[in-house]
Motif scaffolding. Structure first.
Motif, short mmCIF file in Angstrom:
data_model
loop_
_atom_site.label_atom_id
_atom_site.label_comp_id
_atom_site.label_asym_id
_atom_site.label_seq_id
_atom_site.Cartn_x
_atom_site.Cartn_y
_atom_site.Cartn_z
N LEU A 1 0.82 -1.21 0.00
CA LEU A 1 0.00 0.00 0.00
C LEU A 1 0.86 1.26 0.00
O LEU A 1 0.51 2.26 -0.64
CB LEU A 1 -0.92 -0.01 1.23
CG LEU A 1 -1.81 1.22 1.43
CD1 LEU A 1 -2.80 1.34 0.30
CD2 LEU A 1 -2.55 1.14 2.77
N ALA A 2 1.99 1.21 0.72
CA ALA A 2 2.78 2.42 0.94
C ALA A 2 3.04 3.21 -0.35
O ALA A 2 2.66 4.38 -0.44
CB ALA A 2 4.07 2.08 1.67
N PRO A 3 3.69 2.61 -1.37
CA PRO A 3 3.96 3.42 -2.58
C PRO A 3 2.70 3.81 -3.35
O PRO A 3 2.60 4.93 -3.84
CB PRO A 3 4.87 2.53 -3.41
CG PRO A 3 4.68 1.16 -2.91
CD PRO A 3 4.27 1.26 -1.47
N ILE A 4 1.73 2.89 -3.43
CA ILE A 4 0.52 3.19 -4.22
C ILE A 4 -0.24 4.34 -3.60
O ILE A 4 -0.65 5.29 -4.29
CB ILE A 4 -0.40 1.94 -4.29
CG1 ILE A 4 0.27 0.84 -5.10
CG2 ILE A 4 -1.74 2.31 -4.91
CD1 ILE A 4 -0.53 -0.44 -5.14
N ALA B 1 -0.97 7.90 -5.21
CA ALA B 1 -2.38 8.20 -5.52
C ALA B 1 -2.81 9.50 -4.87
O ALA B 1 -3.50 10.32 -5.49
CB ALA B 1 -3.28 7.05 -5.06
N LEU B 2 -2.39 9.73 -3.62
CA LEU B 2 -2.81 10.96 -2.94
C LEU B 2 -2.12 12.17 -3.57
O LEU B 2 -2.72 13.25 -3.70
CB LEU B 2 -2.50 10.88 -1.45
CG LEU B 2 -3.36 9.84 -0.70
CD1 LEU B 2 -3.00 9.82 0.77
CD2 LEU B 2 -4.84 10.13 -0.89
N GLY B 3 -0.86 12.00 -3.98
CA GLY B 3 -0.18 13.08 -4.71
C GLY B 3 -0.93 13.40 -5.99
O GLY B 3 -1.17 14.57 -6.32
N ILE C 1 -1.35 2.27 -11.54
CA ILE C 1 -2.35 1.76 -10.59
C ILE C 1 -2.88 2.91 -9.73
O ILE C 1 -4.09 3.00 -9.46
CB ILE C 1 -1.74 0.64 -9.71
CG1 ILE C 1 -1.48 -0.60 -10.58
CG2 ILE C 1 -2.66 0.29 -8.55
CD1 ILE C 1 -0.89 -1.77 -9.83
N ALA C 2 -1.98 3.81 -9.34
CA ALA C 2 -2.41 4.96 -8.52
C ALA C 2 -3.42 5.81 -9.28
O ALA C 2 -4.42 6.25 -8.72
CB ALA C 2 -1.20 5.80 -8.12
N LEU C 3 -3.17 6.02 -10.59
CA LEU C 3 -4.12 6.79 -11.39
C LEU C 3 -5.48 6.11 -11.42
O LEU C 3 -6.53 6.75 -11.30
CB LEU C 3 -3.59 6.96 -12.82
CG LEU C 3 -2.45 7.95 -13.02
CD1 LEU C 3 -1.96 7.93 -14.45
CD2 LEU C 3 -2.90 9.35 -12.64
N LEU D 1 -9.60 3.76 -0.37
CA LEU D 1 -10.16 2.40 -0.44
C LEU D 1 -9.70 1.67 -1.69
O LEU D 1 -9.35 0.49 -1.66
CB LEU D 1 -11.69 2.46 -0.37
CG LEU D 1 -12.24 2.88 0.99
CD1 LEU D 1 -13.76 2.97 0.95
CD2 LEU D 1 -11.81 1.89 2.08
N ALA D 2 -9.69 2.38 -2.82
CA ALA D 2 -9.24 1.76 -4.06
C ALA D 2 -7.78 1.37 -3.96
O ALA D 2 -7.38 0.27 -4.40
CB ALA D 2 -9.49 2.70 -5.24
N SER D 3 -6.95 2.25 -3.39
CA SER D 3 -5.52 1.93 -3.23
C SER D 3 -5.36 0.70 -2.36
O SER D 3 -4.55 -0.19 -2.65
CB SER D 3 -4.78 3.11 -2.58
OG SER D 3 -4.92 4.26 -3.36
N LEU D 4 -6.14 0.63 -1.29
CA LEU D 4 -6.07 -0.51 -0.37
C LEU D 4 -6.44 -1.80 -1.10
O LEU D 4 -5.79 -2.83 -0.94
CB LEU D 4 -7.00 -0.27 0.82
CG LEU D 4 -6.88 -1.24 1.99
CD1 LEU D 4 -5.49 -1.18 2.59
CD2 LEU D 4 -7.93 -0.93 3.06
N SER D 5 -7.48 -1.73 -1.93
CA SER D 5 -7.89 -2.93 -2.67
C SER D 5 -6.78 -3.40 -3.59
O SER D 5 -6.48 -4.60 -3.67
CB SER D 5 -9.14 -2.64 -3.50
OG SER D 5 -10.08 -1.97 -2.73
N PHE D 6 -6.17 -2.48 -4.29
CA PHE D 6 -5.09 -2.88 -5.20
C PHE D 6 -3.91 -3.44 -4.43
O PHE D 6 -3.28 -4.42 -4.85
CB PHE D 6 -4.64 -1.69 -6.04
CG PHE D 6 -5.56 -1.40 -7.18
CD1 PHE D 6 -5.87 -2.38 -8.10
CD2 PHE D 6 -6.13 -0.15 -7.33
CE1 PHE D 6 -6.75 -2.13 -9.14
CE2 PHE D 6 -7.00 0.11 -8.37
CZ PHE D 6 -7.31 -0.87 -9.28
#
Lengths: 299, 489
Positions: free
Chosen positions: A16-19, A23-25, A228-230, A245-250
């Motif tokens: 999760l850390a990098p995604i 994603a938030l950036g 993936i972040a996008l 939530l989407a980042s967590l799912s991925f």
């Protein structure tokens, strides 16, 4: 089986850390209405800056470089797009193509190779190696790498900044109606610059986490995390909670794919591709669902 | 000493090749309401933006309270105490009223976090002080036009501005809201504020303003005391075309029912029974923003009634195949529903005709271009064909929508606030075009917050009061506005 769930949680958090950081950036730029498509390239720039600078001056200096270099790159990217009135999407695509090439050239210059640069001094240690055997918290938290924890903390800072500060409010206002911030005596262009610099810094942290996880620079370090972040931003409906939530799912998917590779009877290559396949399917289903929704509203 | 003086202001826009101002002057004293009038495109809005630091002049000087200033940004003008109520909404739709008002000066907690509770409290206090009803915690997208205007005014006042520029503030307000605004402006004047009031409406200006500066072709023609002028004289100054000789003419010959409301209810509206026949103009004067919006939505088929039916050409609105009929709709929300701001003037004005061209004809562009020119000319739309509609002034946008919608002999015309943003000359031309549509057999429904529109247009008139329609005598010209305001209290 007893250790399975904590193990999934552990690997998920690491994934999760990098995604999440990227994603938030990216979400910051989505707030101002001009999504930065170059997350993938900026992650790579962060990872390379960490290894290139950290290799000489140590991991701390590497981290500073990993944050500042992509931030400056993203700022330059936005500055160019605004000054030249170029399409931000096209400039972002160009960044994604330029950065890996530039990293490869510099890798040749600095390390004499275009391939893998492994520097064990840059590999991140775990949070509390002695406490790994504490039930649940041990594997889930204490065996996490420092670098991943830092990336998650950075993500939390970005999330707080977007949700609770005047800066986040201004970004949203600038994205909804640039004149509203202009009339308030602020510059929509500067706010856009700020969002881009933030996206660069956040992606840099993501790149740092990925390089520190393996203690090396490898070509294509980011391995699609930026894309993936996008997708996470898009599937999260461009909202903070949704993106999380989407980042967590991925991340969970990536974790499952990683763990499944340890099962000898399953084809490892196919498993590695699963998260990307799921991403593609998610995008297609997501946009189809949105299309239906839009039609429903129209009717 | 003038509170605000703009001297010899020049401004041109190379992108669109327009010269907006060529040496315009404006001097506003403390404790004065100073009306700035002129035709559409005379440069009023440009001058307002320059006064507020949102646009830098090419040449010319600005003085605030006697000392020369150079605004490098909006913030400089804000510090000098100049507030702007813009012509078009500059509110961020997805944010709350309080967030919009506090933008750029957000209250903070711990020096870091946005203090939404305090922002809402301050906005609510501000609203209370000026007697506004807009809720501080409401999201702007959920507000009607008049509450948006209130939010816009509150934002301008929030920094304690003592020089206030209002760009056509009443264009979307009804009579009672306009009076509230005028009371507020008079109170501010009494407190020593300098107010620049941009408007087209002669009566309004004479009612409110102390002095009037007339802008024509980018220069200030003259500045006069409002007491020296009457409605006709002012209209002549704005556009010397005998514009004040507007009024009702022609006669109606009602035929088949075209638009029918049968016990239609929706939200604050209803039940409404109304029949609009071909060859007649039915006018509805409205005061409360909400029910008027709902009536417009039902008439245009944007919304279906909760109960009862709304039918056009004998079919309920959800069954109606619009392609098969010539329906003209001129909405209040001109920018949102009536046009595409990013598309060119040409595409906007031609949007109703596109299906009439063969692919080859369209690709060759010659015929469409000539048609677009002719259409734009029919309503005096001024602007570059290829420039985005965004670059057009408010009056020109309104003319564009009128030109496009009244093209091709409509069978049904639904028009809301037809004269919003129009100067007297353009208004009488627009009303003429609507009458012509009626004379050619169209069924016309006019909804307006401006009683003059109903007086000048309607063959039969109603007033919308508490969501219900009451018939009134449209010939009673002066009585209408009294009725509107009387019905309210």
């Amino acid at each position: 089986m007893n250790s399975f769930l904590p193990e999934v949680a552990m690997v998920t958090i690491a994934a999760l850390a990098p995604i999440l950081a990227a994603a938030l950036g990216g979400l910051a730029t989505e707030y101002v209405g001009v999504l930065n498509i170059a997350l993938e390239g900026l992650i790579m720039a962060g990872g390379f800056a960490y290894v290139a600078v950290g290799g000489t001056w140590g991991p701390a200096a590497g981290m500073v470089a990993a944050i500042t270099v992509p931030a400056v790159l993203a700022l330059a990217q936005d500055g160019f797009a605004r000054k030249a009135r170029a399409d931000a999407f096209v400039v972002g695509l160009a960044m994604n193509m330029l950065i890996p090439g530039a990293a490869s050239v510099m890798s040749e210059l600095i390390f004499g190779t275009k391939g893998v640069v492994a520097l064990s001094a840059l590999a991140s240690g775990t949070l509390a190696p002695g406490a790994v055997h504490v039930p649940v918290v041990g594997p889930v938290l204490f065996s996490q790498r420092w670098s991943d924890i830092l990336a998650l903390l950075a993500s939390a800072v970005v999330a707080l900044g977007l949700a609770l500060t005047p800066f986040g409010l201004r970004l949203r206002a600038a994205g909804m109606k640039p004149e509203s911030v202009e009339l308030a005596g602020l510059s929509p262009g500067r706010l856009r610059d700020g969002a881009y610099a933030l996206s660069g810094a956040a992606c840099g942290v993501a790149g740092m986490a990925m390089a520190a996880a393996i203690g090396a620079w490898v070509p294509n370090l980011s391995a699609g995390r930026g894309w993936i972040a996008l997708v996470a931003i898009y599937l999260g409906r461009k909202r903070l909670k949704g993106t999380f939530l989407a980042s967590l799912s991925f991340a969970a998917l990536l974790a499952l794919a990683t763990l499944a590779q340890a099962v000898p009877s399953l084809p490892a290559g196919l498993l590695g591709a699963v998260p990307y396949l799921v991403t593609a399917v998610a995008v297609i289903l997501g946009s189809a669902a949105r299309g239906q929704y839009a039609r429903k509203i129209k009717a | 000493m003038d509170a605000l003086a703009l001297v010899g202001i020049h401004k041109s826009f190379p992108d669109t090749g327009t010269v907006a101002l060529s040496g315009a002057d404006l001097r506003v004293a403390r404790g004065e309401i100073h009306a700035l009038v002129g035709e559409n495109g005379a440069g009023k809005s440009t001058l307002a933006r320059i006064a507020c630091g949102m646009l830098a002049p090419d040449r010319g000087g600005i003085e605030v309270r006697g000392s020369a200033v150079a605004f490098r940004s909006r913030r400089d003008a804000e510090r000098a105490g100049i507030g702007l109520v813009p012509q078009y909404s500059m509110l961020a739709e997805g944010l709350t009223v309080a967030q919009n008002i506090s933008l750029g000066h957000e209250p903070r907690r711990l020096g870091l976090f946005y203090d939404s509770r305090r922002a809402e409290y301050e906005a609510a206090m501000l609203a209370q002080r000026y007697g506004f009803s807009v809720p501080a915690d409401a999201v702007v997208a959920a507000l009607g036009p008049s509450q948006r205007r209130e939010a816009e005014i509150l934002r301008a006042m929030a920094r304690g501005a003592d020089i206030l520029v209002l760009d056509e503030p009443t264009s979307i307000l009804d009579e009672s809201e306009t009076r509230t605004l005028f009371d507020l402006l008079r109170r501010l004047r009494a407190a020593g504020a300098a107010i620049v009031y941009i408007s087209h409406r002669a009566r309004e200006i004479l009612d409110l303003a102390d002095r009037v500066t007339v802008l024509r072709d980018g220069v200030a023609l003259t500045t006069l005391a409002a007491g020296q002028l009457d409605e006709c004289g002012l209209a002549e100054l704005i556009a010397p075309t005998g514009a004040c000789a507007s009024g009702r003419d022609g006669a109606s010959a009602p035929g088949q029912p075209v638009l029918q409301f049968l016990g239609a209810e929706a939200g604050p509206l209803g039940p409404v029974d109304l029949v609009v026949r071909s060859g007649e103009i039915v006018g509805v004067a409205a005061f409360a923003g909400n029910a008027m919006d709902t009536l417009e939505d039902l008439s245009a088929g944007v919304r279906l009634p909760d109960r009862g039916t709304v039918a056009a050409f004998g079919l309920s609105m959800d069954r109606l195949r619009r392609r098969g009929h010539r329906i003209a709709y001129i909405p209040t929300d001109r920018e949102g529903r009536g046009m595409s701001l990013r598309s060119s003037l040409r595409d906007n004005v031609l949007a109703g005709r596109l299906s009439g061209y063969s692919p080859v004809e369209y690709a060759a562009r010659k015929t469409p271009h000539a048609d677009a020119l002719a259409l734009a000319k029919s309503m005096d739309v001024q602007g570059h064909m290829a420039a985005p509609a965004e670059a057009l002034s408010g009056g020109n946008r309104q003319r564009l929508v009128l030109a496009r919608e009244l093209d091709k002999r409509p069978e049904l015309v639904v028009v809301a606030n037809p004269s919003q943003g129009l100067d007297p000359a353009a208004r009488s031309k627009a009303l003429g075009a609507i009458r012509k549509a009626r004379d050619q057999g169209a069924a016309v429904l006019v909804l307006s917050q401006d009683p003059d529109d109903i007086r000048d247009l309607a063959d039969r008139a109603f007033v919308l009061y508490r969501g219900k329609l009451k018939p009134i005598d449209s010939e009673e010209a002066g009585g209408l506005s009294a009725l509107l305001t009387g019905a309210r209290t």
